[in-house]
Motif scaffolding. Structure first.
Motif, short mmCIF file in Angstrom:
data_model
loop_
_atom_site.label_atom_id
_atom_site.label_comp_id
_atom_site.label_asym_id
_atom_site.label_seq_id
_atom_site.Cartn_x
_atom_site.Cartn_y
_atom_site.Cartn_z
N ALA A 138 1.29 -1.35 0.29
CA ALA A 138 0.02 -0.07 0.60
C ALA A 138 1.06 1.05 0.18
N LEU A 139 1.93 1.02 0.67
CA LEU A 139 3.06 2.35 0.43
C LEU A 139 3.49 2.86 -0.80
N ALA A 140 3.82 1.10 -0.87
CA ALA A 140 4.35 1.56 -2.24
C ALA A 140 3.54 2.22 -3.23
N LEU A 141 2.11 2.04 -3.43
CA LEU A 141 1.06 2.82 -4.32
C LEU A 141 1.52 3.39 -4.22
N LEU A 142 1.46 4.32 -2.70
CA LEU A 142 1.43 5.75 -2.79
C LEU A 142 2.30 6.89 -3.23
N ILE A 143 3.63 5.51 -2.81
CA ILE A 143 5.04 6.23 -2.77
C ILE A 143 4.98 6.37 -4.15
#
Length: 157
Positions: A138-143
């Motif tokens: 989820a963090l990777a998608l946001l980044i």
């Protein structure tokens, strides 16, 4: 007369400039006190063991997270000041703000760093019982989305 009033109204932005500057300073000072207290406590009372070192490392990563947030707030303060009050403020090239797009770009860059530190904190504290891959994904998608925003923002110039 209206023109002079409107031209002078930009100085109202001194309120958010001072507010964000004081907020950044407060975050830095408070987290510095917390960090130094943690170091002193660990040196005096902490047992020397792998688990206590891991807990101490998580505390340091959390301090870095707060410092990055303080930096983001400081960047907003400096950016608003240079946009509305004094555009001749001597700043390093990377901190120069010529328009709101530059300010947003600087802020998004710091948010990306904060999200990376957030994942690092979770990874260091991970004990194998929680699902960290979904959180990391989820963090990777946001980044990735924020990086795409930065790329699009930079390509307009």
């Amino acid at each position: 007369m209206l023109r002079r009033i409107l031209a002078s109204s930009r100085y109202i932005m001194i309120i958010p400039v001072v507010g964000t500057f004081v907020g950044a300073l407060a975050l830095i000072l408070y987290e510095s006190i917390v960090l130094f207290s943690s170091v002193i406590f660990a040196m005096r009372n902490g047992p020397v063991a792998t688990k206590s070192v891991k807990i101490f490392a998580v505390g340091i990563v959390e301090a870095v997270d707060v410092f990055l947030i303080a930096i983001a707030v400081y960047i907003i303060s400096i950016g608003l000041y240079s946009l509305f009050i004094d555009d001749k403020l001597p700043l390093p090239k990377w901190l120069e703000v010529n328009n709101l797009e530059d300010l947003k770009g600087n802020l998004v860059s710091v948010v990306i760093a904060v999200l990376a530190v957030l994942f690092l904190r979770e990874a260091v504290a991970w004990d194998g019982t929680r699902e960290i891959a979904a959180f990391g994904g989820a963090l990777a998608l946001l980044i990735a989305a924020l990086t795409f925003f930065l790329m699009k923002n930079n390509s307009r110039r």
